[in-house]
Design a protein around this motif. Structure first.
Motif, PDB file in Angstrom:
ATOM      1  N   ALA A  68      45.850  92.080  33.267  1.00 57.66           N
ATOM      2  CA  ALA A  68      45.753  91.019  34.459  1.00 57.66           C
ATOM      3  C   ALA A  68      46.650  91.499  35.645  1.00 57.66           C
ATOM      4  O   ALA A  68      46.262  91.166  36.735  1.00 57.66           O
ATOM      5  N   GLY A  69      47.529  92.557  35.420  1.00 59.47           N
ATOM      6  CA  GLY A  69      48.369  93.025  36.462  1.00 59.47           C
ATOM      7  C   GLY A  69      47.559  93.997  37.235  1.00 59.47           C
ATOM      8  O   GLY A  69      46.411  93.987  37.228  1.00 59.47           O
ATOM      9  N   GLU A  70      48.389  94.422  38.324  1.00 51.40           N
ATOM     10  CA  GLU A  70      47.745  95.506  39.243  1.00 51.40           C
ATOM     11  C   GLU A  70      47.207  96.705  38.627  1.00 51.40           C
ATOM     12  O   GLU A  70      47.597  97.058  37.420  1.00 51.40           O
ATOM     13  N   ASN A 101      49.911  92.205  41.704  1.00 53.03           N
ATOM     14  CA  ASN A 101      51.488  92.170  41.122  1.00 53.03           C
ATOM     15  C   ASN A 101      51.472  92.726  39.663  1.00 53.03           C
ATOM     16  O   ASN A 101      50.438  92.730  38.988  1.00 53.03           O
ATOM     17  N   GLU A 134      57.378  89.858  23.868  1.00 53.11           N
ATOM     18  CA  GLU A 134      56.631  89.309  25.093  1.00 53.11           C
ATOM     19  C   GLU A 134      55.391  89.237  24.779  1.00 53.11           C
ATOM     20  O   GLU A 134      54.591  87.843  25.187  1.00 53.11           O
ATOM     21  N   VAL A 155      53.641  85.403  24.724  1.00 52.98           N
ATOM     22  CA  VAL A 155      52.294  85.194  25.662  1.00 52.98           C
ATOM     23  C   VAL A 155      51.311  84.519  24.619  1.00 52.98           C
ATOM     24  O   VAL A 155      50.542  83.750  25.108  1.00 52.98           O
ATOM     25  N   TYR A 185      45.342  90.009  28.325  1.00 55.59           N
ATOM     26  CA  TYR A 185      46.016  89.698  29.608  1.00 55.59           C
ATOM     27  C   TYR A 185      47.035  90.885  29.896  1.00 55.59           C
ATOM     28  O   TYR A 185      47.201  91.289  31.006  1.00 55.59           O
ATOM     29  N   LEU A 186      47.935  91.087  28.874  1.00 55.07           N
ATOM     30  CA  LEU A 186      48.895  92.143  29.409  1.00 55.07           C
ATOM     31  C   LEU A 186      48.382  93.440  29.828  1.00 55.07           C
ATOM     32  O   LEU A 186      49.166  94.104  30.567  1.00 55.07           O
ATOM     33  N   LEU A 219      39.863  80.160  30.566  1.00 60.19           N
ATOM     34  CA  LEU A 219      40.855  80.320  31.641  1.00 60.19           C
ATOM     35  C   LEU A 219      40.107  81.567  32.689  1.00 60.19           C
ATOM     36  O   LEU A 219      39.104  82.305  32.242  1.00 60.19           O
ATOM     37  N   PRO A 220      40.440  81.338  33.924  1.00 58.65           N
ATOM     38  CA  PRO A 220      39.776  82.084  34.998  1.00 58.65           C
ATOM     39  C   PRO A 220      40.411  83.469  35.256  1.00 58.65           C
ATOM     40  O   PRO A 220      39.971  84.345  35.814  1.00 58.65           O
ATOM     41  N   THR A 221      41.189  83.866  34.148  1.00 56.59           N
ATOM     42  CA  THR A 221      42.151  84.945  34.366  1.00 56.59           C
ATOM     43  C   THR A 221      41.657  86.309  34.688  1.00 56.59           C
ATOM     44  O   THR A 221      42.157  87.151  35.494  1.00 56.59           O
ATOM     45  N   ASP A 233      36.452  98.288  32.496  1.00 53.06           N
ATOM     46  CA  ASP A 233      38.229  98.086  32.528  1.00 53.06           C
ATOM     47  C   ASP A 233      38.876  98.542  31.428  1.00 53.06           C
ATOM     48  O   ASP A 233      40.114  98.832  31.457  1.00 53.06           O
ATOM     49  N   GLU A 282      51.457  80.841  24.151  1.00 54.76           N
ATOM     50  CA  GLU A 282      50.958  80.230  25.243  1.00 54.76           C
ATOM     51  C   GLU A 282      49.557  80.086  25.304  1.00 54.76           C
ATOM     52  O   GLU A 282      48.699  78.847  25.515  1.00 54.76           O
ATOM     53  N   MET A 283      48.942  81.400  24.831  1.00 55.89           N
ATOM     54  CA  MET A 283      47.616  81.266  24.731  1.00 55.89           C
ATOM     55  C   MET A 283      47.023  80.488  23.709  1.00 55.89           C
ATOM     56  O   MET A 283      45.855  79.822  23.861  1.00 55.89           O
ATOM     57  N   ARG A 296      46.117  90.487  40.607  1.00 51.30           N
ATOM     58  CA  ARG A 296      45.841  91.734  40.398  1.00 51.30           C
ATOM     59  C   ARG A 296      46.665  92.551  41.520  1.00 51.30           C
ATOM     60  O   ARG A 296      46.536  93.804  41.678  1.00 51.30           O
ATOM     61  N   ARG A 324      36.654  91.329  35.353  1.00 54.62           N
ATOM     62  CA  ARG A 324      36.851  92.416  34.566  1.00 54.62           C
ATOM     63  C   ARG A 324      35.807  92.633  33.613  1.00 54.62           C
ATOM     64  O   ARG A 324      35.369  91.661  32.997  1.00 54.62           O
TER      65      ARG A 324
END
Lengths: 317, 207
Positions: free
Chosen positions: A312-314, B83, A17, A21, A308-309, A36-38, A99, A24-25, B81, A42
């Motif tokens: 980026a998530g919650e 999910n 995975e 990713v 990202y991994l 990118l604004p991702t 973070d 794509e990056m 953020r 943070r």
């Protein structure tokens, strides 16, 4: 993914995975607008207790391309030189709202300590701890290898590295890159052989998931890639690991003659920085089959994927 | 999902896509400068199908590869953020890029409008199209942003807590649009849930 501390923490699915990713990056990095604004909002702290140019710059570029704020902290000129402990530094960073921390440290296990000691809740990315591990380097090596082998043979990207034959040559004893690479390549199904003088193999190498050899000439004709490791003379103290630099070069250096022993498609890799003339000759380092510059470019994409991994998530905390 | 009620079946989906292809051509007065960008996963396949119909309908339209691409919006979403981390889809542009062309974004379901907002941002990083239009298979309402579609396959009045699922041959093995009540329960004959199901907002761009 909460932390990235060791290549051993990655399952096959997790590693694939991350590589997907990263693919794509890498595509976004070929565009005119690379940012990118991702990860906006943070904060990533680069915490470098040990000298590093490419890893630090690579992480910094990766975080900035994803719009994270980057604070770079090197031990020189900081309170660490006044005797501040890793714990106090970690608490300071958390108070500043970090973070994630990218940690390079001369002590093996420093990243694990920072992640699991309960000092703070930040995500930790190991950017090299002593002679232990350097997982993002292994990931970018696997990424480079997978890309090149897929270009040649095609097929399912998830299986390209299965059965790939890789020789890792040189100072395995002091190399965090070697350990991470062996672990990751084994996870991805590759067949790894370590080639080094017995004095530069770590105790317990027999338990690693790979073969070992002392004869480079015999190994080279059967590999898809040869990874040359830097001879880390700064970690060798009084020496005694090999009789002389010339003898090391004669037995384990990758020169023009050995380059021609490789199969036509085989790649020459080196994590950098190189000791030209010691473990690798200029002819080998600058040959068309060398991926050394490509590895650096891929490093940014792989570190973007890791950030990202991780971020980026919650909020996991 | 026994409780899911089909609202479109394969033949209707085919007719709807044919109509959208003709509308796109009519609006653009031909196929000149057109680029169809699908939003992964299902939008990509829909864009390809619309492009195939467009090429069949318009003799002057270029080869398919010049006409269709995909645009992944994951890294531009505003709900990252909220999910678990998502895998990335593929972005691929036709050889001419998007500068000074008319881009038609294609997606399966238009719901809150947030995916389209992210797509507009992602697109502006790739170039400067002359115009951007939006084509969707299903518009289910409940917009949260000032966004509307130019070409709509079917307007589908729904309750916010219902979920709409688009299935496509390429991904799911069959063509259908299904609607189901909250949590896959049968039609909301009993009292509706007090709050929208937390997953309801994800139905758009479901992947």
């Amino acid at each position: 993914m909460r932390h990235l501390l060791s290549a051993a923490d990655l399952s096959r699915e997790g590693a694939l995975e991350l590589l997907d990713v990263a693919e794509e990056m890498a595509a976004t990095q070929a565009r005119e607008i690379k940012k990118l604004p991702t990860l906006r909002g943070r904060t990533v702290v680069n915490l470098f207790f040990e000298d590093s140019t490419r890893t630090r710059i690579s992480f910094e570029a990766a975080a900035k391309r994803l719009s994270a704020d980057v604070i770079t902290f090197s031990a020189k000129g900081s309170s660490v030189s006044k005797g501040e402990s890793l714990k106090d530094t970690a608490l300071t960073l958390q108070a500043m709202g970090a973070d994630a921390v990218v940690l390079r440290h001369s002590a093996s296990g420093a990243a694990h300590r920072l992640a699991h000691a309960g000092w703070s809740g930040v995500g930790v990315l190991n950017a090299g701890d002593g002679t232990h591990e350097h997982p993002t380097q292994a990931l970018l090596d696997a990424f480079t290898l997978r890309r090149r082998l897929a270009e040649r043979a095609g097929g399912d990207p998830a299986r390209v590295l299965e059965g790939a034959r890789v020789a890792v040559v040189g100072d395995v004893l002091h190399s965090r890159v070697a350990r991470s690479n062996v672990l990751l390549l084994e996870t991805l199904g590759a067949d790894v052989v370590l080639v080094a003088p017995p004095t530069l193999l770590p105790v317990g190498v027999g338990t690693w998931p790979c073969r070992t050899s002392w004869d480079l000439d015999a190994v080279l004709p059967d590999v898809d890639a040869v990874m040359v490791l830097r001879v880390q003379r700064e970690r060798m103290g009084g020496g005694g690991f090999f009789p002389s630099a010339q003898e090391y070069t004669r037995r384990f250096g990758l020169d023009g003659r050995r380059l021609r022993l490789l199969p036509d498609h085989a790649l020459v890799m080196h994590p950098g920085p190189m000791n030209r003339g010691l473990e690798i000759s200029a002819e080998a380092a600058d040959s068309p089959r060398s991926t050394i510059v490509e590895q650096v470019a891929n490093g940014v994409a792989v570190r973007m994927a890791a950030l990202y991994l991780l971020l980026a998530g919650e909020d996991a905390a | 999902m026994a409780s899911a009620r089909p609202v479109l079946e394969a033949p209707e989906i085919g007719r709807v896509l044919t109509r959208i292809a003709h509308e796109v051509l009519e609006r653009n007065r031909g196929a000149d400068d057109l680029v169809l960008l699908g939003i992964p996963t299902r939008g990509t396949h829909l864009a390809r199908r619309v492009a195939e119909r467009l090429v069949a309908a318009e003799p002057g339209a270029g080869p398919l590869e010049q006409l269709v691409g995909s645009l992944d919006v994951t890294m531009h979403r505003d709900d990252l953020r909220r999910n678990p981390v998502r895998a990335l889809g593929r972005t691929s542009l036709p050889p001419g890029g998007v500068d000074d062309r008319v881009v038609v974004l294609v997606d399966d379901v238009l719901f809150s409008g947030r995916t389209v907002r992210a797509a507009l941002d992602a697109l502006s990083d790739l170039g400067r199209p002359r115009a951007v239009r939006l084509a969707v298979l299903v518009d289910r309402g409940h917009r949260q942003l000032p966004i509307r579609a130019d070409h709509v396959g079917k307007n589908l009045p729904t309750a916010a807590e219902e979920s709409v699922r688009v299935m496509l041959e390429e991904v799911d093995g069959r063509d259908a649009v299904l609607i189901s009540g909250p949590d896959g329960a049968p039609e909301p004959t009993t009292e509706p849930a007090a709050e929208p199901a937390p997953g309801a907002a994800d139905a758009e761009g479901a992947r």
